[in-house]
Enzyme design. Sequence first.
Site, PDB file in Angstrom:
ATOM      1  N   TYR A 143     -21.096   2.502  22.783  1.00  0.00           N
ATOM      2  CA  TYR A 143     -20.121   3.354  23.457  1.00  0.00           C
ATOM      3  C   TYR A 143     -19.084   2.529  24.215  1.00  0.00           C
ATOM      4  O   TYR A 143     -18.055   3.045  24.630  1.00  0.00           O
ATOM      5  CB  TYR A 143     -20.803   4.338  24.423  1.00  0.00           C
ATOM      6  CG  TYR A 143     -21.599   5.429  23.724  1.00  0.00           C
ATOM      7  CD1 TYR A 143     -21.816   5.393  22.356  1.00  0.00           C
ATOM      8  CD2 TYR A 143     -22.127   6.499  24.440  1.00  0.00           C
ATOM      9  CE1 TYR A 143     -22.548   6.380  21.714  1.00  0.00           C
ATOM     10  CE2 TYR A 143     -22.859   7.485  23.806  1.00  0.00           C
ATOM     11  CZ  TYR A 143     -23.071   7.420  22.450  1.00  0.00           C
ATOM     12  OH  TYR A 143     -23.800   8.406  21.832  1.00  0.00           O
ATOM     13  N   LYS A 193     -34.556   0.059  17.223  1.00  0.00           N
ATOM     14  CA  LYS A 193     -34.530   0.059  15.753  1.00  0.00           C
ATOM     15  C   LYS A 193     -34.599  -1.402  15.324  1.00  0.00           C
ATOM     16  O   LYS A 193     -33.712  -1.940  14.650  1.00  0.00           O
ATOM     17  CB  LYS A 193     -33.240   0.761  15.266  1.00  0.00           C
ATOM     18  CG  LYS A 193     -33.182   1.010  13.774  1.00  0.00           C
ATOM     19  CD  LYS A 193     -34.121   2.103  13.275  1.00  0.00           C
ATOM     20  CE  LYS A 193     -34.080   2.205  11.767  1.00  0.00           C
ATOM     21  NZ  LYS A 193     -35.111   3.117  11.214  1.00  0.00           N
ATOM     22  N   ASP A 225     -36.406   6.516  14.960  1.00  0.00           N
ATOM     23  CA  ASP A 225     -36.621   7.664  14.066  1.00  0.00           C
ATOM     24  C   ASP A 225     -37.998   8.285  14.327  1.00  0.00           C
ATOM     25  O   ASP A 225     -38.153   9.510  14.382  1.00  0.00           O
ATOM     26  CB  ASP A 225     -36.434   7.284  12.590  1.00  0.00           C
ATOM     27  CG  ASP A 225     -37.013   5.926  12.225  1.00  0.00           C
ATOM     28  OD1 ASP A 225     -37.567   5.248  13.109  1.00  0.00           O
ATOM     29  OD2 ASP A 225     -36.926   5.542  11.047  1.00  0.00           O
ATOM     30  N   ASP A 249     -28.648   8.928  24.398  1.00  0.00           N
ATOM     31  CA  ASP A 249     -27.780  10.112  24.374  1.00  0.00           C
ATOM     32  C   ASP A 249     -28.414  11.170  23.474  1.00  0.00           C
ATOM     33  O   ASP A 249     -28.555  12.340  23.839  1.00  0.00           O
ATOM     34  CB  ASP A 249     -26.395   9.697  23.858  1.00  0.00           C
ATOM     35  CG  ASP A 249     -25.388  10.829  23.899  1.00  0.00           C
ATOM     36  OD1 ASP A 249     -25.599  11.789  24.662  1.00  0.00           O
ATOM     37  OD2 ASP A 249     -24.379  10.753  23.169  1.00  0.00           O
ATOM     38  N   ASP A 253     -30.921  14.737  24.578  1.00  0.00           N
ATOM     39  CA  ASP A 253     -30.602  16.124  24.202  1.00  0.00           C
ATOM     40  C   ASP A 253     -31.804  16.773  23.521  1.00  0.00           C
ATOM     41  O   ASP A 253     -32.132  17.937  23.765  1.00  0.00           O
ATOM     42  CB  ASP A 253     -29.388  16.180  23.257  1.00  0.00           C
ATOM     43  CG  ASP A 253     -28.078  16.334  24.022  1.00  0.00           C
ATOM     44  OD1 ASP A 253     -28.036  15.959  25.208  1.00  0.00           O
ATOM     45  OD2 ASP A 253     -27.096  16.831  23.428  1.00  0.00           O
TER      46      ASP A 253
HETATM   47  C1  IPM Z   1     -23.761  12.745  27.854  1.00  0.00           C
HETATM   48  C2  IPM Z   1     -22.559  13.115  27.035  1.00  0.00           C
HETATM   49  C3  IPM Z   1     -21.577  11.954  27.094  1.00  0.00           C
HETATM   50  C4  IPM Z   1     -22.288  10.729  26.592  1.00  0.00           C
HETATM   51  C5  IPM Z   1     -20.276  12.160  26.334  1.00  0.00           C
HETATM   52  C6  IPM Z   1     -19.584  13.434  26.734  1.00  0.00           C
HETATM   53  C7  IPM Z   1     -19.350  10.977  26.480  1.00  0.00           C
HETATM   54  O1  IPM Z   1     -22.938  13.400  25.739  1.00  0.00           O
HETATM   55  O2  IPM Z   1     -23.616  12.548  29.073  1.00  0.00           O
HETATM   56  O3  IPM Z   1     -24.835  12.640  27.293  1.00  0.00           O
HETATM   57  O4  IPM Z   1     -22.404  10.530  25.407  1.00  0.00           O
HETATM   58  O5  IPM Z   1     -22.765   9.965  27.394  1.00  0.00           O
HETATM   59 MG    MG Z   2     -24.997  13.477  25.455  1.00  0.00          MG
END
Ligand code: IPM
Ligand code: MG
Length: 358
Positions: A143, A193, A225, A249, A253
């Site tokens: 990133y 990985k 994975d 990231d 989620d």
């Molecule tokens: C998060 C979000 C951010 C990230 C994006 C919006 C840049 O997905 O905080 O997880 O990837 O860090």
């Molecule tokens: Mg995110």
Amino acid sequence: MNCKIALIRGDGIGPEVVGEAVKVMEAVGEKYGHQFTFVDVLMGGCAIDAVGTSYPEGTAEKCRACDAVLLGAVGGPKWGHATEAAKRPENALLSIRKDLELYANLRPASLRPALADACPLKKETAERGIDLMIVRELTGGIYFGRREKYMTEDRGEEAADRMAYSEMEIERIGRRAFELARLRNKKVASVDKANVLETSRLWRKTMHRLAEEYSDVAYEDVLVDNAAMQLVKDPGQFDVVVTENMFGDILSDEASMITGSIGLLPSASIGDHAPGLYEPIHGSAPDIAGQDKANPIATILSVAMMFRYSFHLPEEAAAIEKAVDQVLAEGWRTADIAKPGEETVGTVRMGELIRERL
Ligand code: IPM
Ligand code: MG
């Protein structure tokens, strides 16, 4: 205690959920004798509209003058198409993390007892309980690597994103994970990985060195994975999960989903110096913005993390968490966590219910 807090209310439901969190902080301040002062900081899509850039000059300085930062949410479809960095709300998020050196992102995912049936996994899996903490590296990796786009002679346009990690970056996030595990269930799973990536092999080598040093903590390597699979198969096996930026990231989620509501999960981004930044995991939810429908709990629990990690006020943090659990146990629900047909309350009422139980 006297603390100054920067408020980045942001976009969509951001201002509404931050509003409720501020009222909770004020209530805690009154009860425990602390003084909180708030400073508004403009960032995100609203900043693009107001001053033409998502990360106005001086944003980091304003935050640095505070003891902690509380962020609602930034972004939305309105600003989704811009390619120029200054016109992208997400860019502001990456910039503030880098400028404040917030290299450790703590994302807890726990199944709150009152909401066990919101867990989308098998009943036996939910019954085992879920209480894990993802420790995501936040200021390195792909990133933040060099991005390129260029024309090739025979394959059309080509794009590249560089992923790099130094031993120093890996070691400091690793230490955070091991230290945290010592305060929890003394287990670290390091996700990489290493069967493919050079960065992962350095990651693994560095983690193994730390694992020897923290020999009181149980350690394992998990390929990313497989980690994605294990999270839905048997999340109860995990305590602290440490990983690099992009894997974190994605996995965070996934982890938030298995707890049943993304509207409940807080996060902390911290470095070696103040201020830390605290924010709900959910986004700006523009579809429900301004309708008193958003769930303020994730932001309120982010305040609990702020009290614990930035202000060293564990008692106040626990009081907030207890009030939230109590409201949920009594059956109060915002729309996102309600079952079909169940009665719901709005953002403001949910905030009020939590304050009443402090
Ligand atoms: C998060 C979000 C951010 C990230 C994006 C919006 C840049 O997905 O905080 O997880 O990837 O860090
Ligand atoms: Mg995110």
